[in-house]
Motif scaffolding. Structure first.
Motif, PDB file in Angstrom:
ATOM      1  N   PRO A  41     -13.062  -4.484  -4.499  1.00  0.00           N
ATOM      2  CA  PRO A  41     -13.377  -3.172  -3.953  1.00  0.00           C
ATOM      3  C   PRO A  41     -14.831  -2.813  -4.221  1.00  0.00           C
ATOM      4  O   PRO A  41     -15.440  -3.287  -5.188  1.00  0.00           O
ATOM      5  N   ALA A  42     -15.404  -1.959  -3.380  1.00  0.00           N
ATOM      6  CA  ALA A  42     -16.823  -1.610  -3.494  1.00  0.00           C
ATOM      7  C   ALA A  42     -17.096  -0.682  -4.662  1.00  0.00           C
ATOM      8  O   ALA A  42     -18.242  -0.576  -5.121  1.00  0.00           O
ATOM      9  N   GLN A  43     -16.087   0.009  -5.155  1.00  0.00           N
ATOM     10  CA  GLN A  43     -16.272   0.925  -6.282  1.00  0.00           C
ATOM     11  C   GLN A  43     -14.968   1.065  -7.050  1.00  0.00           C
ATOM     12  O   GLN A  43     -13.910   0.677  -6.577  1.00  0.00           O
ATOM     13  N   GLY A  44     -15.065   1.647  -8.235  1.00  0.00           N
ATOM     14  CA  GLY A  44     -13.884   1.868  -9.052  1.00  0.00           C
ATOM     15  C   GLY A  44     -13.411   0.619  -9.763  1.00  0.00           C
ATOM     16  O   GLY A  44     -14.119  -0.391  -9.820  1.00  0.00           O
ATOM     17  N   PRO A  45     -12.201   0.659 -10.324  1.00  0.00           N
ATOM     18  CA  PRO A  45     -11.648  -0.513 -11.018  1.00  0.00           C
ATOM     19  C   PRO A  45     -11.578  -1.718 -10.080  1.00  0.00           C
ATOM     20  O   PRO A  45     -11.381  -1.576  -8.863  1.00  0.00           O
ATOM     21  N   LEU A  46     -11.702  -2.894 -10.651  1.00  0.00           N
ATOM     22  CA  LEU A  46     -11.709  -4.128  -9.863  1.00  0.00           C
ATOM     23  C   LEU A  46     -10.280  -4.626  -9.643  1.00  0.00           C
ATOM     24  O   LEU A  46      -9.915  -5.748 -10.014  1.00  0.00           O
ATOM     25  N   ASP A  47      -9.465  -3.782  -9.025  1.00  0.00           N
ATOM     26  CA  ASP A  47      -8.092  -4.113  -8.677  1.00  0.00           C
ATOM     27  C   ASP A  47      -8.060  -4.591  -7.225  1.00  0.00           C
ATOM     28  O   ASP A  47      -8.726  -4.010  -6.364  1.00  0.00           O
ATOM     29  N   TYR A  48      -7.266  -5.628  -6.945  1.00  0.00           N
ATOM     30  CA  TYR A  48      -7.168  -6.113  -5.570  1.00  0.00           C
ATOM     31  C   TYR A  48      -5.902  -6.951  -5.411  1.00  0.00           C
ATOM     32  O   TYR A  48      -5.256  -7.338  -6.390  1.00  0.00           O
ATOM     33  N   ALA A  49      -5.556  -7.237  -4.179  1.00  0.00           N
ATOM     34  CA  ALA A  49      -4.422  -8.097  -3.861  1.00  0.00           C
ATOM     35  C   ALA A  49      -4.841  -9.062  -2.757  1.00  0.00           C
ATOM     36  O   ALA A  49      -5.499  -8.662  -1.792  1.00  0.00           O
ATOM     37  N   VAL A  50      -4.480 -10.330  -2.918  1.00  0.00           N
ATOM     38  CA  VAL A  50      -4.789 -11.371  -1.940  1.00  0.00           C
ATOM     39  C   VAL A  50      -3.572 -12.281  -1.823  1.00  0.00           C
ATOM     40  O   VAL A  50      -2.642 -12.226  -2.629  1.00  0.00           O
ATOM     41  N   SER A  51      -3.586 -13.140  -0.818  1.00  0.00           N
ATOM     42  CA  SER A  51      -2.530 -14.125  -0.639  1.00  0.00           C
ATOM     43  C   SER A  51      -3.117 -15.522  -0.735  1.00  0.00           C
ATOM     44  O   SER A  51      -4.210 -15.791  -0.229  1.00  0.00           O
ATOM     45  N   VAL A  88       2.176 -17.170  -1.594  1.00  0.00           N
ATOM     46  CA  VAL A  88       2.175 -16.453  -2.878  1.00  0.00           C
ATOM     47  C   VAL A  88       1.193 -15.298  -2.831  1.00  0.00           C
ATOM     48  O   VAL A  88       0.043 -15.450  -2.416  1.00  0.00           O
ATOM     49  N   ARG A  89       1.652 -14.139  -3.268  1.00  0.00           N
ATOM     50  CA  ARG A  89       0.819 -12.947  -3.359  1.00  0.00           C
ATOM     51  C   ARG A  89       0.247 -12.857  -4.767  1.00  0.00           C
ATOM     52  O   ARG A  89       0.963 -13.071  -5.763  1.00  0.00           O
ATOM     53  N   ILE A  90      -1.030 -12.536  -4.882  1.00  0.00           N
ATOM     54  CA  ILE A  90      -1.696 -12.385  -6.176  1.00  0.00           C
ATOM     55  C   ILE A  90      -2.200 -10.956  -6.276  1.00  0.00           C
ATOM     56  O   ILE A  90      -2.983 -10.506  -5.428  1.00  0.00           O
ATOM     57  N   VAL A  91      -1.744 -10.241  -7.282  1.00  0.00           N
ATOM     58  CA  VAL A  91      -2.189  -8.870  -7.527  1.00  0.00           C
ATOM     59  C   VAL A  91      -2.992  -8.875  -8.818  1.00  0.00           C
ATOM     60  O   VAL A  91      -2.469  -9.225  -9.887  1.00  0.00           O
ATOM     61  N   ALA A  92      -4.267  -8.524  -8.724  1.00  0.00           N
ATOM     62  CA  ALA A  92      -5.192  -8.589  -9.850  1.00  0.00           C
ATOM     63  C   ALA A  92      -5.483  -7.193 -10.375  1.00  0.00           C
ATOM     64  O   ALA A  92      -5.751  -6.270  -9.583  1.00  0.00           O
ATOM     65  N   LEU A  93      -5.445  -7.036 -11.692  1.00  0.00           N
ATOM     66  CA  LEU A  93      -5.629  -5.736 -12.336  1.00  0.00           C
ATOM     67  C   LEU A  93      -6.804  -5.777 -13.299  1.00  0.00           C
ATOM     68  O   LEU A  93      -6.976  -6.745 -14.046  1.00  0.00           O
ATOM     69  N   ASP A  94      -7.568  -4.722 -13.305  1.00  0.00           N
ATOM     70  CA  ASP A  94      -8.768  -4.586 -14.133  1.00  0.00           C
ATOM     71  C   ASP A  94      -8.397  -3.849 -15.421  1.00  0.00           C
ATOM     72  O   ASP A  94      -8.122  -2.649 -15.404  1.00  0.00           O
TER      73      ASP A  94
END
Length: 278
Positions: A98-108, A112-118
């Motif tokens: 993301p361009a701002q805020g916590p570096l949380d994102y989700a990709v495939s 398999v889905r990958i959910v990344a948490l900051d």
């Protein structure tokens, strides 16, 4: 499909050693070579934090050159040794942050889905998951309930028994994380780093796994007040194999070992049976 997880690279400026002892840049290079030797090759590589030692732009530039050798996608989360904005700049070209805020994102990565948490708390060694990150996780998991999912963050959400590491663990948000994971059975792993050891625990109805470091390891000392020290044990990483049903995880070493040797026994092998056992 195959997903590799490396962790705690602690890349330093060229020529510098971590803590004056650990050749982290060389160890990271060895890890890259180990990933390139894998057959079959991983479909993607996850990096669970502490990519750099001090969060310096110089360190991220060197890191980017190393990771660029990998032909598959690389997805990373920051650790307590990283700095959020230099991290964001370093991986901006990958397009998933993301361009701002916590570096949380989700990709495939394939199915398999990958959910990344900051879990980074600026200027601190411990971690935290704030309300915005927990809300992001809930929304990401609710959006694709049928996709097998890996959740990754740097700080493990449980105490491992190594006292000095537990005191700088995930001090905020662990209960909320467990609640959300337990409510979404598609989560097949929660993947972490930080402790520089291979550790597993049941968490929220699934398995939470901590990857060893590709550099130095935290000393295995389970006494309550053990010192904060590390050892130069063999570095390693995790391989998560998804066969369409469940994830099976292997621990691999980064450095080459003697072998392979066949299990066939020569005729003069002591104790060899002349005929197969009945």
């Amino acid at each position: 499909m195959l997903i590799a997880q490396i962790s705690d690279l602690h890349v330093r400026p060229a020529g510098a050693l971590a803590y004056g002892v650990s050749e982290t840049n060389l160890s990271t290079e060895h890890a890259i070579h180990a990933l390139l030797r894998l057959d079959p090759a991983p479909d993607c590589v996850l990096v669970t934090g502490d990519l750099t030692d001090c969060g310096l732009d110089e360190e991220y530039a060197l890191l980017s050159g190393l990771l660029a050798r990998l032909p598959m996608p690389v997805y990373a989360v920051p650790g307590n040794h990283d700095r959020r904005e230099p991290f964001r700049r370093a991986f901006a070209g990958a397009g998933y942050l993301p361009a701002q805020g916590p570096l949380d994102y989700a990709v495939s990565c394939g199915p398999v889905r990958i959910v990344a948490l900051d879990s980074l708390v600026p200027g601190e060694s411990h971690g935290a998951l704030g309300p915005d990150t927990i809300a992001f996780l809930e929304a990401a998991l609710a959006a694709e309930r049928d996709a097998p999912t890996l959740v990754m963050l740097h700080h493990p959400p449980f105490a491992c028994g190594i006292g000095h590491m537990d005191r700088v663990g995930l001090l905020e948000g662990a209960r909320e994380l467990e609640r959300v994971v337990a409510a979404h059975p598609q989560v097949q792993r929660v993947l972490c780093g930080h402790v520089h050891r291979s550790i597993q625990r049941l968490f929220g109805g699934t398995l939470c796994q901590v990857a060893p470091s590709v550099t130095h390891q935290v000393a295995l000392d389970l006494t309550p007040d053990g010192p904060s020290v590390f050892v130069l044990e063999p570095p390693g990483f995790l391989l998560h194999r998804f066969d369409g049903g469940q994830v099976v995880t292997h621990t691999a070493m980064t450095d080459r070992a003697p072998g392979p040797f066949p299990f066939a026994l020569p005729d003069d092998y002591p104790g060899r049976r002349s005929t197969p056992p009945a």
